[in-house]
Design an enzyme around this catalytic site. Structure first.
Site, mmCIF file in Angstrom:
data_model
loop_
_atom_site.group_PDB
_atom_site.id
_atom_site.type_symbol
_atom_site.label_atom_id
_atom_site.label_comp_id
_atom_site.label_asym_id
_atom_site.label_seq_id
_atom_site.Cartn_x
_atom_site.Cartn_y
_atom_site.Cartn_z
ATOM 1 N N ASP A 31 73.241 -23.279 18.461
ATOM 2 C CA ASP A 31 74.423 -24.042 18.803
ATOM 3 C C ASP A 31 74.309 -24.243 20.326
ATOM 4 O OD1 ASP A 31 76.599 -25.568 18.378
ATOM 5 O OD2 ASP A 31 78.156 -24.002 18.559
ATOM 6 N N HIS A 48 69.043 -32.017 21.161
ATOM 7 C CA HIS A 48 68.577 -31.780 19.691
ATOM 8 C C HIS A 48 66.926 -31.658 20.041
ATOM 9 C CE1 HIS A 48 72.376 -31.606 17.965
ATOM 10 N NE2 HIS A 48 72.523 -33.092 18.071
ATOM 11 N N LEU A 142 55.253 -13.694 9.655
ATOM 12 C CA LEU A 142 56.653 -13.932 9.642
ATOM 13 C C LEU A 142 56.965 -15.103 8.700
ATOM 14 C CD1 LEU A 142 59.316 -14.078 11.682
ATOM 15 C CD2 LEU A 142 58.318 -16.271 12.610
HETATM 16 C C1 IPE Z 1 76.809 -24.531 13.316
HETATM 17 O O1 IPE Z 1 77.036 -25.628 14.605
HETATM 18 C C2 IPE Z 1 75.474 -25.464 12.523
HETATM 19 C C3 IPE Z 1 74.143 -25.595 13.194
HETATM 20 C C4 IPE Z 1 73.949 -24.796 14.253
HETATM 21 C C5 IPE Z 1 73.260 -26.051 12.446
HETATM 22 P P1 IPE Z 1 78.161 -26.703 14.506
HETATM 23 O O2 IPE Z 1 77.967 -26.988 15.909
HETATM 24 O O3 IPE Z 1 78.153 -27.341 13.562
HETATM 25 O O4 IPE Z 1 79.639 -25.633 14.462
HETATM 26 P P2 IPE Z 1 80.991 -25.537 14.700
HETATM 27 O O5 IPE Z 1 81.319 -27.154 14.381
HETATM 28 O O6 IPE Z 1 80.886 -25.425 16.094
HETATM 29 O O7 IPE Z 1 81.500 -24.766 13.860
HETATM 30 C C1 IPE Z 2 73.822 -27.534 17.442
HETATM 31 O O1 IPE Z 2 73.990 -27.940 18.483
HETATM 32 C C2 IPE Z 2 72.754 -28.229 16.570
HETATM 33 C C3 IPE Z 2 73.423 -28.597 15.277
HETATM 34 C C4 IPE Z 2 74.586 -28.407 14.873
HETATM 35 C C5 IPE Z 2 72.638 -29.563 14.440
HETATM 36 P P1 IPE Z 2 75.227 -28.953 18.411
HETATM 37 O O2 IPE Z 2 74.901 -30.395 18.079
HETATM 38 O O3 IPE Z 2 76.313 -28.500 17.477
HETATM 39 O O4 IPE Z 2 75.746 -28.663 20.006
HETATM 40 P P2 IPE Z 2 77.422 -28.696 20.513
HETATM 41 O O5 IPE Z 2 77.928 -27.476 20.182
HETATM 42 O O6 IPE Z 2 77.849 -30.020 20.330
HETATM 43 O O7 IPE Z 2 76.924 -28.628 21.951
HETATM 44 MG MG MG Z 3 77.913 -26.982 17.952
#
Ligand code: IPE
Ligand code: IPE
Ligand code: MG
Length: 251
Positions: A31, A48, A142
């Protein structure tokens, strides 16, 4: 295998508490990509994209330290709520990643797997991952497990429906349904449950990830955003895991 001690409290690490057990299954909620990009005045998708290089680094480290399973939360069933352009961008990344790195992964004896509702993924995403699964199926290094269009509640409901059908078809009886049998119906069937869960990006929640499987997993949270997550940070987490005592409700 002995880990190098990179932690800030190096000297304080007591060998007494160190069982030097590398977690067999590490699951990561990757995240913080969007915030990483925002901090730099870039669009979220740049985060991303940058996150891919962290995936490459962490997979290499996992191979090096002989982690057996690495599950990466890549796209959740809730992430469809995001703007269409972001969703499309994220779902193109698996193909992009595999088109560059699959040969290296094959050379490193990595096996690829996927957990999640594969049917609802765009064809190009599904086909790229299915091809990688096929081409790595005989590897025994892995296990790199991508959670793609994964949501734990969806997984549990899906399992319940399959179980119901099988009971209805007299494959087994309701009395025979136990925890093991139930686990066999989850996408993670046959995989050891995660020993360590890492979440980057500062949030302290599991966001619908592996609800059943995390029952006795050790958690490790860091504020570091996924694109900044380094081998060193990963080793902090592994080292911290080594110092923990798991009791599973016992003494
Ligand atoms: C969790 O992150 C999902 C992934 C890392 C794929 P999110 O950014 O979607 O989660 P929330 O919305 O903060 O709970
Ligand atoms: C995690 O990073 C990746 C996915 C959920 C696909 P985010 O896109 O949630 O990044 P933040 O949390 O908004 O910074
Ligand atoms: Mg996020």
């Amino acid at each position: 295998m002995k880990l190098p001690f990179f932690s800030k409290k190096q000297a304080a690490v007591s060998d007494l508490f160190l069982n030097e057990t590398i977690p067999e299954h590490v699951a990561i909620i990757m995240d913080g990509n969007g915030r990483w990009a925002k901090k730099r005045g870039m669009p979220r998708i740049a985060g991303h994209k940058e996150g891919i290089s962290t995936v490459v680094k962490i997979v290499k480290t996992a191979v090096k330290w002989k982690v057996k399973v690495l599950t990466l939360y890549t796209f959740s069933t809730e992430n469809w709520k995001r703007p269409k352009t972001e969703v499309e961008f994220i779902l193109r990344l698996p193909k992009e990643f595999l088109s560059i790195y699959l040969p290296d992964l094959i050379a490193s004896n990595v096996r690829i797997e996927l957990i999640g509702d594969i049917e609802k993924l765009p064809a190009h995403t599904r086909e790229a991952v299915e091809d990688a699964i096929e081409r790595t199926r005989d590897n025994d290094g892995l296990l790199l497990n991508f959670a793609l269009n994964y949501g734990s509640r969806q997984e549990i409901l899906h399992a319940m429906k399959e179980i119901f059908l099988d009971i209805n078809n007299d494959e087994f009886s309701l009395q025979e349904l136990d925890e093991q049998k139930f686990s066999d119906y989850l996408y993670t069937a046959g995989m050891k449950e995660p020993d360590l869960l890492i979440r980057t990006g500062g949030e302290k929640r599991i966001s619908n990830f592996l609800l059943w499987q995390l029952a006795y997993t050790e958690f490790w949270f860091t504020d570091v955003l996924w694109p900044d997550f380094s081998e060193k940070e990963f080793l902090y987490a592994l080292e911290d895991f080594c110092k923990r005592k798991r009791r599973y409700g016992g003494l």
